[in-house]
Design a protein around this motif. Structure first.
Motif, mmCIF file in Angstrom:
data_model
loop_
_atom_site.group_PDB
_atom_site.id
_atom_site.type_symbol
_atom_site.label_atom_id
_atom_site.label_comp_id
_atom_site.label_asym_id
_atom_site.label_seq_id
_atom_site.Cartn_x
_atom_site.Cartn_y
_atom_site.Cartn_z
ATOM 1 N N ARG A 158 -15.492 -15.150 -8.813
ATOM 2 C CA ARG A 158 -16.126 -15.813 -7.673
ATOM 3 C C ARG A 158 -15.122 -16.130 -6.587
ATOM 4 N NH1 ARG A 158 -20.767 -18.825 -7.013
ATOM 5 N NH2 ARG A 158 -21.277 -18.649 -9.219
ATOM 6 N N ILE A 159 -13.898 -16.519 -6.990
ATOM 7 C CA ILE A 159 -12.837 -16.849 -6.045
ATOM 8 C C ILE A 159 -11.510 -16.441 -6.656
ATOM 9 C CG2 ILE A 159 -12.644 -19.226 -6.911
ATOM 10 C CD1 ILE A 159 -11.884 -20.034 -4.022
ATOM 11 N N HIS A 160 -10.511 -16.171 -5.817
ATOM 12 C CA HIS A 160 -9.247 -15.588 -6.257
ATOM 13 C C HIS A 160 -9.552 -14.372 -7.118
ATOM 14 C CE1 HIS A 160 -6.983 -18.736 -4.402
ATOM 15 N NE2 HIS A 160 -7.650 -19.653 -5.049
ATOM 16 N N GLU A 161 -10.441 -13.561 -6.583
ATOM 17 C CA GLU A 161 -10.961 -12.389 -7.255
ATOM 18 C C GLU A 161 -9.865 -11.355 -7.509
ATOM 19 O OE1 GLU A 161 -11.115 -12.059 -2.857
ATOM 20 O OE2 GLU A 161 -11.637 -13.601 -4.318
ATOM 21 N N GLN A 162 -10.034 -10.580 -8.558
ATOM 22 C CA GLN A 162 -9.045 -9.588 -8.942
ATOM 23 C C GLN A 162 -9.706 -8.226 -9.132
ATOM 24 O OE1 GLN A 162 -5.673 -10.358 -9.281
ATOM 25 N NE2 GLN A 162 -6.318 -12.334 -8.446
ATOM 26 N N PRO A 163 -9.040 -7.138 -8.704
ATOM 27 C CA PRO A 163 -9.587 -5.803 -8.965
ATOM 28 C C PRO A 163 -9.535 -5.498 -10.459
ATOM 29 C CG PRO A 163 -7.398 -5.641 -8.010
ATOM 30 C CD PRO A 163 -7.769 -7.091 -7.963
ATOM 31 N N GLN A 164 -10.593 -4.892 -10.969
ATOM 32 C CA GLN A 164 -10.703 -4.602 -12.392
ATOM 33 C C GLN A 164 -10.295 -3.150 -12.642
ATOM 34 O OE1 GLN A 164 -11.788 -7.442 -14.479
ATOM 35 N NE2 GLN A 164 -11.073 -8.097 -12.454
ATOM 36 N N HIS A 165 -9.236 -2.959 -13.443
ATOM 37 C CA HIS A 165 -8.769 -1.598 -13.683
ATOM 38 C C HIS A 165 -7.761 -1.578 -14.820
ATOM 39 C CE1 HIS A 165 -4.664 -2.069 -12.016
ATOM 40 N NE2 HIS A 165 -5.228 -3.019 -11.314
ATOM 41 N N ARG A 166 -7.465 -0.356 -15.287
ATOM 42 C CA ARG A 166 -6.396 -0.124 -16.254
ATOM 43 C C ARG A 166 -5.442 0.949 -15.748
ATOM 44 N NH1 ARG A 166 -9.463 -0.229 -22.182
ATOM 45 N NH2 ARG A 166 -10.276 -2.360 -22.008
ATOM 46 N N LEU A 167 -5.385 1.078 -14.456
ATOM 47 C CA LEU A 167 -4.526 2.076 -13.840
ATOM 48 C C LEU A 167 -3.084 1.565 -13.743
ATOM 49 C CD1 LEU A 167 -6.822 3.171 -10.869
ATOM 50 C CD2 LEU A 167 -6.389 4.429 -12.985
ATOM 51 N N PRO A 168 -2.131 2.469 -13.663
ATOM 52 C CA PRO A 168 -0.755 2.020 -13.418
ATOM 53 C C PRO A 168 -0.641 1.388 -12.036
ATOM 54 C CG PRO A 168 -0.922 4.409 -13.234
ATOM 55 C CD PRO A 168 -2.239 3.935 -13.773
ATOM 56 N N CYS A 169 0.267 0.433 -11.911
ATOM 57 C CA CYS A 169 0.524 -0.220 -10.621
ATOM 58 C C CYS A 169 1.854 0.280 -10.069
ATOM 59 C CB CYS A 169 0.574 -1.739 -10.789
ATOM 60 S SG CYS A 169 -1.013 -2.471 -11.181
ATOM 61 N N ARG A 170 1.880 0.481 -8.769
ATOM 62 C CA ARG A 170 3.080 1.002 -8.129
ATOM 63 C C ARG A 170 3.393 0.146 -6.898
ATOM 64 N NH1 ARG A 170 2.777 7.170 -6.414
ATOM 65 N NH2 ARG A 170 2.264 7.265 -8.654
ATOM 66 N N PRO A 171 4.588 -0.444 -6.822
ATOM 67 C CA PRO A 171 4.942 -1.208 -5.619
ATOM 68 C C PRO A 171 5.167 -0.271 -4.442
ATOM 69 C CG PRO A 171 6.820 -1.069 -7.106
ATOM 70 C CD PRO A 171 5.663 -0.453 -7.823
ATOM 71 N N LEU A 172 4.540 -0.581 -3.314
ATOM 72 C CA LEU A 172 4.687 0.223 -2.109
ATOM 73 C C LEU A 172 5.420 -0.589 -1.043
ATOM 74 C CD1 LEU A 172 1.143 1.874 -1.904
ATOM 75 C CD2 LEU A 172 3.253 2.843 -2.842
ATOM 76 N N PRO A 173 6.206 0.068 -0.190
ATOM 77 C CA PRO A 173 6.986 -0.654 0.838
ATOM 78 C C PRO A 173 6.127 -1.062 2.023
ATOM 79 C CG PRO A 173 7.379 1.698 1.026
ATOM 80 C CD PRO A 173 6.494 1.526 -0.177
ATOM 81 N N VAL A 174 5.101 -1.862 1.729
ATOM 82 C CA VAL A 174 4.189 -2.354 2.759
ATOM 83 C C VAL A 174 4.320 -3.867 2.812
ATOM 84 C CG1 VAL A 174 1.779 -2.562 3.481
ATOM 85 C CG2 VAL A 174 2.588 -0.438 2.412
ATOM 86 N N GLN A 175 4.621 -4.411 3.983
ATOM 87 C CA GLN A 175 4.767 -5.859 4.169
ATOM 88 C C GLN A 175 3.612 -6.388 5.003
ATOM 89 O OE1 GLN A 175 8.647 -6.790 5.839
ATOM 90 N NE2 GLN A 175 9.332 -7.502 3.839
#
Length: 364
Positions: A158-175
């Protein structure tokens, strides 16, 4: 045979034979006329599309968004951020979705967004969020958030919602910049998040993350007693090593200092020395709590001063850790050095204090 769909084409080929994927900025907004233009102008050069879902504005937000080049749709607000986010994602219908809010804007990393057009959407990209806030001085806190999502992913919560997945996460150089925690913005939305968090906790009373977020909200509005109750509950329920744990610890120590519950703070900090061993924010908050205790109890100050000094020395040994969620810029460098210099001056080590100030002035 039918060609690829114009909105989403997971394996579409361009004339050069390279896969091309569409990237869309996805925003939900209400009464953000003062901010929506800044966000859209910052992102527009780097994406294929922009979708703004208006959740009931009474100002010019929809018209300004449309004038800035965004597609605009409308949604009846139902006290559920996931419902709104997911409705916006359905309408965006791109291969990649960059999910931002109106009080955010792109600082850097546009090239990384362009490069997504050549990358298969089989991972979740995290961006660096730079939070501006004020505690009497301008501060900057860091967070890494999953905001670049493959087109099929959706949110829960409902709040502080999170995407639901089991995919790998990759840090991207986006600020991404964020100034929603500045005082005037906080007052405008006072009570909104707390009401939604309490409603969410009615159905999920054992959710440590929701208790942590409720504690943060109470702390932001300086209700430290309520914050402590929520942080204590989150600590009791926390299932293990969570990315937000060092932030909870630092915030809890600050709140216990404000409540003058120094002994409780010191006992809690003792249990966290290993768990937060690489967090300058933890040691900064610990030094702050110990200094407050020494000021209130001068007879104990001689025994506390070495501990205070060690805490801020530890901050400098660790250095800046912007990769830790909630890390405040300077607590591993000039802010800790300033506090340590004051201790050195107060204990007759003026030359060391001058050298320390000069060192971090040059580093800055």
């Amino acid at each position: 045979r039918q060609g690829p769909r114009p909105g989403r084409h997971p394996d579409a080929l361009n004339l050069r034979g390279a896969a091309m994927y569409r990237v869309c900025l996805v925003v939900i907004a209400r009464n953000e006329a003062a901010l929506i233009g800044r966000l859209l102008a910052s992102v527009k050069p780097w994406v294929d599309d922009m979708l703004v879902l208006d959740t009931g504005s009474s100002d010019a937000t929809p018209a300004l968004a449309q004038a800035a080049g965004a597609r605009v749709a409308h949604f009846a607000w139902c006290d559920d951020f996931s419902a709104a986010r997911n409705a916006a994602l359905d309408l965006a219908a791109a291969d990649w979705h960059l999910v931002l809010d109106a009080d955010e804007w792109l600082i850097g990393g546009g090239q990384a967004l362009l490069e997504l057009k050549q990358q298969r959407p089989d991972f979740v990209g995290s961006i660096e969020l730079l939070d501006q806030f004020s505690d009497g001085q301008d501060r900057l806190a860091h967070a890494r958030l999953s905001r670049l999502l493959p087109g099929h992913l959706r949110y829960a919560g409902r709040i502080h919602e999170q995407p639901q997945h089991r995919l790998p996460c990759r840090p991207l150089p986006v600020q991404i910049g964020h100034d929603g925690y500045l005082p005037e913005r906080l007052q405008a939305k006072r009570g909104r998040n707390q009401a939604l968090l309490l409603k969410a906790l009615q159905s999920q009373p054992e959710d440590a993350y929701l208790h942590y977020q409720l504690g943060k909200d109470c702390s932001v509005y300086e209700d430290y007693a309520a914050a402590e109750a929520s942080f204590a509950r989150a600590a009791a329920l926390c299932p293990g090593e969570m990315s937000w744990w060092p932030d909870l610890v630092a915030r809890r120590l600050f709140g216990l200092k404000q409540l003058k519950r120094h002994d409780q703070g010191m006992d809690f900090a003792q249990t966290q020395l290993d768990r937060c061993a690489q967090s300058p924010d933890f040691f900064f908050a610990l030094g702050d709590l110990l200094l407050d205790c020494a000021a209130d109890l001068p007879d104990q100050a001689p025994g506390l001063l070495p501990l205070i000094e060690d805490a801020w020395l530890r901050c400098l040994e660790i250095g800046e850790r912007p990769d830790l969620s909630g890390a405040v810029a300077g607590r591993g460098s000039h802010l800790a050095a300033h506090n340590l210099a004051l201790v050195l001056e107060g204990t007759g080590r003026a030359e060391q204090a001058v050298a320390l100030r000069l060192r971090f002035a040059l580093a800055a």
